[in-house]
Write a protein that holds these residues in place. Structure first.
Motif, PDB file in Angstrom:
ATOM      1  N   VAL A   4      -1.017 -12.440   0.031  1.00 28.45           N
ATOM      2  CA  VAL A   4      -2.283 -10.808   0.165  1.00 28.45           C
ATOM      3  C   VAL A   4      -1.837  -9.734   0.106  1.00 28.45           C
ATOM      4  CG1 VAL A   4      -1.140  -9.386   2.507  1.00 28.45           C
ATOM      5  CG2 VAL A   4      -1.683 -11.867   2.973  1.00 28.45           C
ATOM      6  N   ALA A   5      -0.163  -9.721  -1.300  1.00 28.40           N
ATOM      7  CA  ALA A   5       0.650  -8.624  -1.151  1.00 28.40           C
ATOM      8  C   ALA A   5      -0.802  -7.912  -2.546  1.00 28.40           C
ATOM      9  CB  ALA A   5       1.485  -8.579  -1.960  1.00 28.40           C
ATOM     10  N   LEU A   6      -1.028  -9.123  -3.668  1.00 29.82           N
ATOM     11  CA  LEU A   6      -1.954  -8.872  -4.102  1.00 29.82           C
ATOM     12  C   LEU A   6      -3.877  -7.814  -3.823  1.00 29.82           C
ATOM     13  CD1 LEU A   6      -2.288 -11.970  -6.525  1.00 29.82           C
ATOM     14  CD2 LEU A   6      -1.363  -9.699  -7.141  1.00 29.82           C
ATOM     15  N   SER A   7      -3.866  -8.502  -2.955  1.00 29.57           N
ATOM     16  CA  SER A   7      -5.037  -7.702  -2.050  1.00 29.57           C
ATOM     17  C   SER A   7      -4.977  -6.426  -1.710  1.00 29.57           C
ATOM     18  CB  SER A   7      -5.824  -8.861  -0.774  1.00 29.57           C
ATOM     19  OG  SER A   7      -4.306  -8.670   0.286  1.00 29.57           O
ATOM     20  N   ALA A   8      -3.557  -6.122  -1.285  1.00 29.80           N
ATOM     21  CA  ALA A   8      -3.511  -4.708  -0.508  1.00 29.80           C
ATOM     22  C   ALA A   8      -3.447  -4.057  -1.993  1.00 29.80           C
ATOM     23  CB  ALA A   8      -1.814  -5.024   0.198  1.00 29.80           C
ATOM     24  N   TRP A  61      -4.371   4.031   2.783  1.00 33.82           N
ATOM     25  CA  TRP A  61      -3.895   5.558   3.037  1.00 33.82           C
ATOM     26  C   TRP A  61      -2.951   5.690   4.451  1.00 33.82           C
ATOM     27  CZ3 TRP A  61      -5.230   7.814  -1.628  1.00 33.82           C
ATOM     28  CH2 TRP A  61      -6.280   7.757  -1.913  1.00 33.82           C
ATOM     29  N   LEU A  62      -3.919   4.455   5.622  1.00 35.51           N
ATOM     30  CA  LEU A  62      -3.228   4.899   6.341  1.00 35.51           C
ATOM     31  C   LEU A  62      -2.210   3.846   6.607  1.00 35.51           C
ATOM     32  CD1 LEU A  62      -5.737   3.938   9.231  1.00 35.51           C
ATOM     33  CD2 LEU A  62      -4.839   5.908   9.077  1.00 35.51           C
ATOM     34  N   ALA A  63      -1.025   3.906   5.520  1.00 31.75           N
ATOM     35  CA  ALA A  63       0.332   3.143   5.537  1.00 31.75           C
ATOM     36  C   ALA A  63       1.124   3.960   5.258  1.00 31.75           C
ATOM     37  CB  ALA A  63       0.375   2.149   3.858  1.00 31.75           C
ATOM     38  N   ARG A  64       0.950   5.110   5.336  1.00 31.12           N
ATOM     39  CA  ARG A  64       1.625   6.574   4.983  1.00 31.12           C
ATOM     40  C   ARG A  64       1.381   6.974   5.672  1.00 31.12           C
ATOM     41  NH1 ARG A  64       4.892   8.122   0.884  1.00 31.12           N
ATOM     42  NH2 ARG A  64       5.274   6.778  -0.789  1.00 31.12           N
ATOM     43  N   SER A  65       0.551   6.464   6.481  1.00 28.26           N
ATOM     44  CA  SER A  65       0.325   7.947   8.264  1.00 28.26           C
ATOM     45  C   SER A  65       1.385   7.708   9.252  1.00 28.26           C
ATOM     46  CB  SER A  65      -1.687   7.655   8.665  1.00 28.26           C
ATOM     47  OG  SER A  65      -0.612   8.043  10.295  1.00 28.26           O
ATOM     48  N   TRP A  66       1.984   8.718   9.747  1.00 33.39           N
ATOM     49  CA  TRP A  66       3.053   8.188  11.091  1.00 33.39           C
ATOM     50  C   TRP A  66       2.459   7.464  12.139  1.00 33.39           C
ATOM     51  CZ3 TRP A  66       8.384   7.144  11.424  1.00 33.39           C
ATOM     52  CH2 TRP A  66       8.545   7.843  10.157  1.00 33.39           C
ATOM     53  N   LEU A 123      -5.863  -5.920   7.507  1.00 32.17           N
ATOM     54  CA  LEU A 123      -7.874  -5.185   7.607  1.00 32.17           C
ATOM     55  C   LEU A 123      -7.673  -3.508   7.074  1.00 32.17           C
ATOM     56  CD1 LEU A 123      -9.402  -7.983   9.648  1.00 32.17           C
ATOM     57  CD2 LEU A 123      -8.814  -8.103   7.061  1.00 32.17           C
ATOM     58  N   VAL A 124      -6.626  -3.220   8.610  1.00 36.01           N
ATOM     59  CA  VAL A 124      -7.022  -1.736   8.033  1.00 36.01           C
ATOM     60  C   VAL A 124      -6.530  -0.808   7.212  1.00 36.01           C
ATOM     61  CG1 VAL A 124      -6.105  -0.145   9.494  1.00 36.01           C
ATOM     62  CG2 VAL A 124      -6.991  -1.241  10.744  1.00 36.01           C
ATOM     63  N   VAL A 125      -5.064  -1.719   6.689  1.00 37.14           N
ATOM     64  CA  VAL A 125      -4.600  -1.453   5.482  1.00 37.14           C
ATOM     65  C   VAL A 125      -5.442  -1.751   4.101  1.00 37.14           C
ATOM     66  CG1 VAL A 125      -2.633  -1.867   3.383  1.00 37.14           C
ATOM     67  CG2 VAL A 125      -2.173  -1.699   5.914  1.00 37.14           C
ATOM     68  N   LEU A 126      -6.310  -3.211   4.590  1.00 35.55           N
ATOM     69  CA  LEU A 126      -7.523  -3.371   2.753  1.00 35.55           C
ATOM     70  C   LEU A 126      -8.883  -1.745   3.210  1.00 35.55           C
ATOM     71  CD1 LEU A 126      -8.101  -7.239   2.882  1.00 35.55           C
ATOM     72  CD2 LEU A 126      -5.981  -5.196   1.333  1.00 35.55           C
ATOM     73  N   VAL A 127      -9.268  -1.765   3.708  1.00 44.99           N
ATOM     74  CA  VAL A 127     -10.020  -0.982   4.458  1.00 44.99           C
ATOM     75  C   VAL A 127      -9.739   1.227   3.701  1.00 44.99           C
ATOM     76  CG1 VAL A 127     -11.661   0.036   6.165  1.00 44.99           C
ATOM     77  CG2 VAL A 127     -11.281  -2.489   5.938  1.00 44.99           C
ATOM     78  N   ALA A 149       0.983  -1.140   0.255  1.00 44.92           N
ATOM     79  CA  ALA A 149      -0.273  -0.487   0.049  1.00 44.92           C
ATOM     80  C   ALA A 149       1.067   1.134   0.105  1.00 44.92           C
ATOM     81  CB  ALA A 149      -0.871   0.039   1.108  1.00 44.92           C
ATOM     82  N   TRP A 150       2.232   1.328   0.546  1.00 42.27           N
ATOM     83  CA  TRP A 150       2.697   1.936   0.753  1.00 42.27           C
ATOM     84  C   TRP A 150       3.559   2.612  -0.759  1.00 42.27           C
ATOM     85  CZ3 TRP A 150       7.862   4.499  -0.179  1.00 42.27           C
ATOM     86  CH2 TRP A 150       7.933   5.125   0.815  1.00 42.27           C
ATOM     87  N   ILE A 151       4.005   1.888  -1.287  1.00 43.58           N
ATOM     88  CA  ILE A 151       4.272   1.486  -2.524  1.00 43.58           C
ATOM     89  C   ILE A 151       3.164   2.294  -3.604  1.00 43.58           C
ATOM     90  CG2 ILE A 151       5.067   1.101  -4.455  1.00 43.58           C
ATOM     91  CD1 ILE A 151       6.588  -0.939  -2.460  1.00 43.58           C
TER      92      ILE A 151
END
Length: 773
Positions: free
Chosen positions: A56-60, A329-334, A322-326, A17-19
């Motif tokens: 998992v990577a494919l889902s993200a 944007w949080l993947a880049r949140s400190w 699950l949080v990353v899927l839902v 997600a970050w990438i």
């Protein structure tokens, strides 16, 4: 048996997600092809566990791409790219926030869920979120909006500041928004509860009344600025907002009370879920709140099993995925990184620690102390990456404050819940919550005032690796000591000594003559006048940073405080000077603009009993070893006559900066405030050339591109001090200015790269410049 099988898939989802959110089509395409190929190969090889990471990577990848496309496509996103005028209709989805400006004029922002947009007479039904901003009358109108209101408004669209924010556009208001419908029943109820909690604090002090709503429901509007600074210095900032650790501590207290009342089994678990659900609803269910709830529940589920919390890493890994899927944007949140890391630390350490501590301490005390200690150690490397500092008092402050968090949160939630129907009883609950929060306030003030509250730490791969090793060593020692009462007392004594003793900086000259403080994006300069005394020119934007600079330099007396002009990055640290040193007299710019800044500073100085003088050319002070001469003030205004507030633009305020020649012995420094080319050229016309000559020049306006080369050349300075903040949004110092200084053969020293800077002259008349880093 420690099960780490799901940790790798969770990290893979996060990284994916970050990438993708970097919004680089090339990187996303390469990663997508690589993941698909690798997944197929691993399936063919029957490497099931590794193939799971690919799945998992494919889902993200799929979810993040879908979210990104939804935010970046559509008419409103295109209008942002074109900077078009738009008319939108939508619903308010966040509380308005005030964004103070360094120039005194504040703006307000709020987030809107847009349902319809009209552009150039053509309308579309849409479903996306924008950030609405405004200053002046439109900004004041934004400040009055409530969550749930339906609004209609117009303004100019622009692109989001970052693609990873989840917004399709930003809209700058052109006029006050029109409210077309009130909030719905649910939003109205929540609004009344949050407002009721603020009203319930009417019997409490200002600090208590500001902190309780902030800690309980994330309402930071009433937090005093000095309290925020002290919480930051003492590493208690997470208590001023909704955080996973905060929620965990509240649930620890709540569940302990419920167990004492006889609640057991699934009834106890169900009660905890209901409390969390209510917590999420009253805190607006924003992304940060949902994140905190997820992390808090994971930590609670694991730590509740008396030492077997390490097994909870499975639940944490699933929660992260699950949080990353839902909400990718949080993947880049400190904030998400800090919450996940804190939860991991709680799972890894808190359970075993509290099991050992229960041998001699009550269970509630063991949980209250071990949970924040584990979270603090786990997150310290990330905090240091963000701030460039280590909070020496943070671990002790968090452990001391933790037992009070649960009672405050529970009492505050009760006050909010009953406030719409039982106002007097809500005030009683609010008063009790304020009493429980007062120890936290005292801990923050005491910790922030410690001589060694924070220490600077370089941010580099090697230094952060060393810090991680250091934190792991502390965790190992702490794990062995918590089971022994005497060991804990000895550790507490060591922590107190560490906070009270500040070792001298290696190489820092005892006979320094000039210091440029590291105060971030702002100015603060010390000119030594005696063993523990100095003239202070400007105070930077943060009181704590200013106080730390005075402490490091060993200064507790300021015979003269010079405030070159009234921008926040030059005056907002004044409270740090007044709280750390005896101030004799203050010298201020004749242009009292911005009016809010000028009034604030005058009020602070008058309350402290400091005599205030208005700067005019020709003023001179000889103070001990130091001296000061005012060369210019007001840049052409009538000397000594205060100009009316708002008398000019930002450039006029900058050019009203006091220009002064200060020094210690035969070492002189030219302090320039934020003078721009007009002010600098005026100095060349009005100031005798010999008075502009100095050994050191404080480069005007943090090294901005607006400089007069003739002015800088006229100083003849050998050292150029650039007081500037790391990664500031202004592009300071400008490359053109650095080139200009190099053409003048000046040695350039920068606080963003080197920290605080001390200058002294040797007996052979050479200059010694020592950096903090």
């Amino acid at each position: 048996m420690i099960d780490l099988r799901l940790v790798a898939p969770a990290l893979v989802a996060w990284a994916t997600a970050w990438i993708v959110l970097a919004d680089s089509a090339m990187a996303t395409t390469i990663m997508a092809v690589g993941v698909v190929v690798a997944f197929g190969v691993l399936l063919a090889m029957r490497r099931w566990r590794v193939a799971a990471c690919g799945l998992v990577a494919l889902s993200a990848l799929a979810c993040t791409t879908a979210h990104l496309q939804a935010a970046s496509q559509g008419p409103l996103a295109q209008a942002g790219r074109d900077r078009s005028v738009v008319a939108i209709q939508g619903q308010v989805r966040s509380d308005p926030r005030e964004l103070p400006s360094r120039f005194g004029s504040a703006s307000h922002v709020v987030r809107i869920d847009v349902s319809r947009v009209d552009i150039a007479g053509v309308g579309w039904n849409v479903g996306c979120r924008v950030e609405l901003s405004g200053h002046g009358d439109p900004g004041d109108a934004i400040a009055g909006l409530q969550v749930g209101q339906a609004v209609r408004l117009g303004g100019r669209a622009d692109q989001p500041r970052q693609a990873s924010q989840g917004l399709c556009a930003r809209v700058a208001l052109s006029a006050s928004p029109q409210v077309i419908a009130p909030p719905g029943p649910m939003d109205s109820t929540i609004n009344r509860m949050r407002s009721g909690l603020r009203d319930a604090m009417g019997w409490n002090s200002r600090e208590q009344a500001g902190l309780v709503p902030s800690l309980v429901v994330g309402d930071t509007a009433g937090l005093p600025a000095d309290l925020v600074d002290d919480f930051k210095a003492s590493s208690l900032t997470h208590l001023t907002a909704v955080s996973g650790t905060n929620l965990t501590l509240m649930l620890v207290f709540f569940m302990a009370v419920a167990r004492t009342a006889g609640v057991r089994g699934w009834w106890l678990r169900g009660l905890g879920v209901v409390v969390v659900a209510f917590f999420v609803v009253i805190c607006r269910a924003e992304a940060s709140v949902v994140r905190a709830a997820a992390m808090g529940l994971v930590a609670l589920a694991a730590t509740g099993r008396r030492g077997t919390g390490v097994a909870g890493l499975r639940q944490l890994s699933v929660a992260v995925w699950l949080v990353v899927l839902v909400d990718p944007w949080l993947a880049r949140s400190w904030g998400f990184a800090l919450s996940a890391t804190a939860t991991a630390g709680i799972l890894w350490w808190a359970g075993p620690w509290q099991a050992r501590m229960r041998r001699w301490a009550p269970g509630w005390l063991a949980e209250s102390l071990c949970v924040p200690a584990a979270a603090q150690l786990a997150t310290q490397p990330l905090i240091t990456i963000l701030s460039g500092e280590i909070s020496v008092v943070g671990l002790g402050a968090n452990m001391a404050a933790a037992p009070f968090v649960g009672p405050v949160t529970v009492l505050g939630l009760v006050a909010a819940l009953i406030s719409p129907v039982l106002g007097p009883l809500a005030q009683v609950m609010g008063w009790l919550a304020g009493c429980c929060v007062q120890p936290i306030i005292l801990i923050a003030h005491l910790a922030a005032s410690a001589p060694m509250a924070t220490m600077t730490w370089p941010v580099s791969p090697g230094s952060i690796t060393l810090l991680i090793i250091f934190c792991l060593m502390i965790a190992l020692i702490l794990g062995r000591l918590v089971g022994r009462r005497l060991g804990c007392l000895a550790l507490a004594g060591v922590m107190v000594i560490a906070c009270l003793w500040r070792p001298p900086l290696p190489g820092w000259p005892r006979d320094w003559q000039v210091v440029s403080c590291d105060v971030g994006q702002g100015d603060a300069t010390l000119i030594r006048t005696g063993p523990r005394a100095a003239i202070v020119v400007d105070t930077g934007p943060e009181p704590d940073a200013m106080a730390a600079c005075l402490t490091t330099a060993g200064v507790d007396t300021v015979p003269l405080l010079v405030l070159t002009h009234f921008h926040a990055d030059h005056i907002d640290g004044t409270a740090g000077v007044l709280g750390s040193a005896r101030v004799g007299q203050a010298l201020v710019s004749p242009l009292a603009s911005p009016a809010s800044g000028a009034a604030r500073v005058r009020s602070q100085l008058e309350r402290a009993g400091v005599e205030i003088a208005t700067a005019s050319p020709g003023q001179e002070w000889a103070i001990g070893e130091g001296h000061w001469r005012t060369l210019q003030a007001g840049s052409g205004d009538v000397p000594g006559q205060p100009t009316s507030p708002g008398a000019g633009s930002e450039s006029a305020e900058n050019d009203a900066s006091i220009l002064g020649l200060a020094g210690n012995g035969d070492l002189n420094v030219l302090v320039t405030g934020d003078l721009e080319p007009d002010g600098q050229r005026n100095a060349l016309r009005e100031v005798p050339p010999q008075l502009l000559r100095a050994d050191i020049v404080k480069v005007p306006h943090h090294g901005s591109a607006r400089q007069s080369e003739d002015f800088l050349a006229a100083t003849g300075a050998r050292v150029a001090l650039v007081s500037v903040g790391k990664k500031n949004g202004y592009g300071h110092p400008a490359a053109a200015t650095l080139e200009l200084l190099m053409r003048q053969q000046m040695t350039i020293m920068r606080t963003d790269e080197q920290g605080a800077l001390a200058v002294a002259r040797h007996s052979d008349r050479s200059l010694q410049v020592v950096s903090q880093r």
